[in-house]
Design a protein around this motif. Structure first.
Motif, short mmCIF file in Angstrom:
data_model
loop_
_atom_site.label_atom_id
_atom_site.label_comp_id
_atom_site.label_asym_id
_atom_site.label_seq_id
_atom_site.Cartn_x
_atom_site.Cartn_y
_atom_site.Cartn_z
N GLY A 175 0.80 -1.15 0.10
CA GLY A 175 -0.05 -0.04 0.15
C GLY A 175 0.88 1.23 0.10
N ASP A 176 2.07 1.11 -0.42
CA ASP A 176 2.96 2.67 -0.39
C ASP A 176 2.74 3.06 -1.79
OD1 ASP A 176 5.03 4.24 -0.79
OD2 ASP A 176 6.17 3.29 0.99
N SER A 177 1.89 4.13 -2.05
CA SER A 177 1.54 4.55 -3.20
C SER A 177 2.78 5.06 -3.83
CB SER A 177 0.34 5.48 -3.15
OG SER A 177 0.75 6.49 -2.37
N PHE A 178 3.57 5.98 -3.07
CA PHE A 178 4.63 6.88 -3.67
C PHE A 178 5.63 5.84 -4.18
CE2 PHE A 178 8.67 8.99 -3.49
CZ PHE A 178 8.29 9.93 -4.22
N VAL A 179 5.85 5.05 -3.50
CA VAL A 179 7.15 4.20 -4.15
C VAL A 179 6.36 3.18 -5.46
CG1 VAL A 179 8.61 2.29 -3.68
CG2 VAL A 179 8.45 3.75 -2.14
N ALA A 180 5.30 2.85 -5.29
CA ALA A 180 4.50 2.14 -6.30
C ALA A 180 4.51 2.89 -7.55
CB ALA A 180 3.27 1.53 -5.77
N ASN A 181 3.87 4.11 -7.37
CA ASN A 181 3.99 4.97 -8.56
C ASN A 181 5.13 5.47 -9.09
OD1 ASN A 181 1.15 4.85 -8.22
ND2 ASN A 181 0.80 6.90 -7.03
N THR A 182 6.09 5.82 -8.34
CA THR A 182 7.55 6.43 -8.59
C THR A 182 8.18 5.12 -9.50
OG1 THR A 182 7.46 7.84 -6.89
CG2 THR A 182 9.56 7.43 -8.15
N GLY A 183 8.22 3.82 -8.70
CA GLY A 183 8.92 2.79 -9.45
C GLY A 183 7.99 2.31 -10.93
N GLY A 184 6.68 2.48 -10.78
CA GLY A 184 6.23 2.17 -12.14
C GLY A 184 6.34 3.13 -13.21
N LEU A 185 6.81 4.34 -12.99
CA LEU A 185 7.04 5.27 -13.91
C LEU A 185 8.45 5.03 -14.50
CD1 LEU A 185 5.75 8.70 -12.41
CD2 LEU A 185 4.80 7.62 -14.27
N LEU A 186 9.36 4.65 -13.29
CA LEU A 186 10.85 4.25 -13.79
C LEU A 186 10.86 3.06 -14.90
CD1 LEU A 186 12.86 4.90 -10.61
CD2 LEU A 186 13.44 5.67 -12.92
N ILE A 187 9.99 2.12 -14.47
CA ILE A 187 9.82 1.05 -15.24
C ILE A 187 9.31 1.30 -16.68
CG2 ILE A 187 8.74 -1.30 -15.56
CD1 ILE A 187 8.48 -1.48 -12.42
N ALA A 188 8.41 2.09 -16.71
CA ALA A 188 7.96 2.40 -18.02
C ALA A 188 8.98 3.23 -18.89
CB ALA A 188 6.72 3.30 -17.81
N SER A 189 9.68 4.05 -17.98
CA SER A 189 10.75 4.87 -19.02
C SER A 189 11.76 4.19 -19.27
CB SER A 189 11.33 6.09 -18.14
OG SER A 189 10.20 6.84 -17.65
N THR A 190 12.24 3.09 -18.42
CA THR A 190 13.24 2.12 -18.86
C THR A 190 12.99 1.21 -19.78
OG1 THR A 190 14.04 2.08 -16.48
CG2 THR A 190 14.94 0.32 -17.82
N LEU A 191 11.85 0.75 -19.78
CA LEU A 191 11.10 -0.38 -20.80
C LEU A 191 11.11 0.45 -22.03
CD1 LEU A 191 8.45 -2.23 -19.05
CD2 LEU A 191 10.49 -3.12 -19.60
N GLY A 192 10.75 1.55 -22.46
CA GLY A 192 10.71 2.31 -23.65
C GLY A 192 12.38 2.46 -24.11
N PHE A 193 13.33 2.66 -23.26
CA PHE A 193 14.42 2.54 -23.58
C PHE A 193 15.11 1.10 -23.98
CE2 PHE A 193 19.04 2.14 -22.74
CZ PHE A 193 19.57 3.09 -23.64
N LEU A 194 14.66 0.23 -23.40
CA LEU A 194 15.16 -1.08 -23.67
C LEU A 194 14.53 -1.50 -25.16
CD1 LEU A 194 14.69 -2.78 -20.31
CD2 LEU A 194 16.76 -2.52 -21.31
N LEU A 195 13.47 -1.05 -25.41
CA LEU A 195 13.04 -1.47 -26.71
C LEU A 195 13.85 -0.91 -27.95
CD1 LEU A 195 9.04 -1.02 -26.82
CD2 LEU A 195 10.37 -2.90 -26.92
N VAL A 196 14.47 0.30 -27.61
CA VAL A 196 15.41 0.96 -28.73
C VAL A 196 16.76 0.01 -28.55
CG1 VAL A 196 16.64 2.90 -29.50
CG2 VAL A 196 14.16 3.07 -28.68
N SER A 197 17.09 -0.12 -27.30
CA SER A 197 18.51 -0.54 -27.13
C SER A 197 18.53 -2.28 -27.24
CB SER A 197 18.96 -0.16 -25.84
OG SER A 197 20.14 -0.82 -25.48
#
Length: 304
Positions: A175-197
């Motif tokens: 139930g830690d919304s800040f870490v869950a939301n922040t981690g989710g945004l980081l994952i989305a950003s990293t996965l976008g880069f991984l698609l290119v790399s």
């Protein structure tokens, strides 16, 4: 709003990675092949796509959260430090100064501190006056943990993503919304880069993003957990595969094989975080640490 921000982070990361791949060659922001595990000049500007897309996403999702502004400023300082380190070949001293300033921003201003930790017996240890020094050492240590070698670019992306997914899911469950939301945004950003790399290094994250990912993992591990997971996730999901890669490369494994094996090991450690209880995890940390340290005294089984 969160789902929209996740999509924005993912799409913006892809677009910026493609742009960076083309523009990095023009402005000579590249990684030279000497003493590396690739044989051609490769753009190293792409990691900025992760940083920029993440900052855009967190600014939309959590603009008024206590940690948001300090984390954005700290992350920006880390990114600038990495850019200057790559461009001007800064010494360790200057990198350390930049990382220290970034860490102090989130520690002092943001209040991101590890003031206590739960023990094996179910109690907890208060750190008192050591809170700020220990938090500072923790953040700087993890920040540098995935940037120990020029050969770690592909591995850094893989194990960092696995660590982020682990922390995000655990934060969601607790139930830690800040870490869950922040981690989710980081994952989305990293996965976008991984698609290119992907594994094949068409574009590298560089020091700037290695520092950034380590910095964010350290900060999130403190923000969301004051139990054994704070130690386990960075130390074993990140640390063991990164150290093990030296051993595998030395035994003749290819770079792609090494990355695949190490990421698989990181995934196995990640599953342990969800399956086992706190007491079992503490026992595993103690046993694995003893085995790892003891192995370094035996040349036959040395990893580093």
């Amino acid at each position: 709003m969160l789902y929209i921000s996740l999509i924005i982070c993912f799409v913006v990361s892809i677009l910026l990675s493609l742009i960076a791949k083309r523009s990095a060659m023009t402005i000579e922001e590249t990684d030279k092949p000497e003493n590396k595990f690739h044989k051609t000049v490769i753009p190293s500007l792409g990691g900025l796509a992760i940083i920029i897309s993440f900052i855009a996403g967190i600014s939309i999702v959590s603009p008024n959260f206590t940690y948001t502004i300090p984390i954005i400023i700290g992350a920006t300082i880390i990114a600038i430090t990495g850019v200057l380190a790559e461009r001007f070949q800064l010494t360790v001293k200057w990198k350390f100064i930049g990382q220290t300033i970034a860490a102090l921003v989130v520690i002092v201003w943001g209040g991101v501190q590890v003031s206590s930790i739960y023990t094996l017996q179910g109690g907890y240890i208060e750190f008192g006056y050591l809170t700020i020094p220990l938090t500072l050492v923790w953040i700087i240590g993890i920040t540098n943990g995935i940037n120990l070698s020029p050969s770690l670019d592909g591995l850094a992306k893989g194990v960092s993503t696995i660590a982020l997914i682990t922390m995000t899911l655990m934060a969601y469950i607790t139930g830690d919304s800040f870490v869950a939301n922040t981690g989710g945004l980081l994952i989305a950003s990293t996965l976008g880069f991984l698609l290119v790399s992907s594994y094949s290094p068409k574009i590298l994250i560089g020091d700037k993003t290695s520092f950034f990912l380590g910095f964010m993992i350290a900060v999130l591990s403190i923000s969301g957990f004051n139990n054994v997971m704070m130690i386990y996730i960075p130390a074993y999901i990140l640390g063991v595969p990164i150290v093990l890669h030296y051993y595998l490369l030395g035994k003749g494994f290819t770079f792609k094989q090494t990355v695949s094996i190490c990421c698989s090991i990181a995934a196995i450690f990640s599953l342990g975080a969800f399956i086992f209880s706190t007491s079992i995890m503490w026992g595993a940390i103690i046993i694995l640490t003893v085995i790892f340290v003891s192995s370094q005294f035996l040349s036959k089984y040395r990893f580093i």
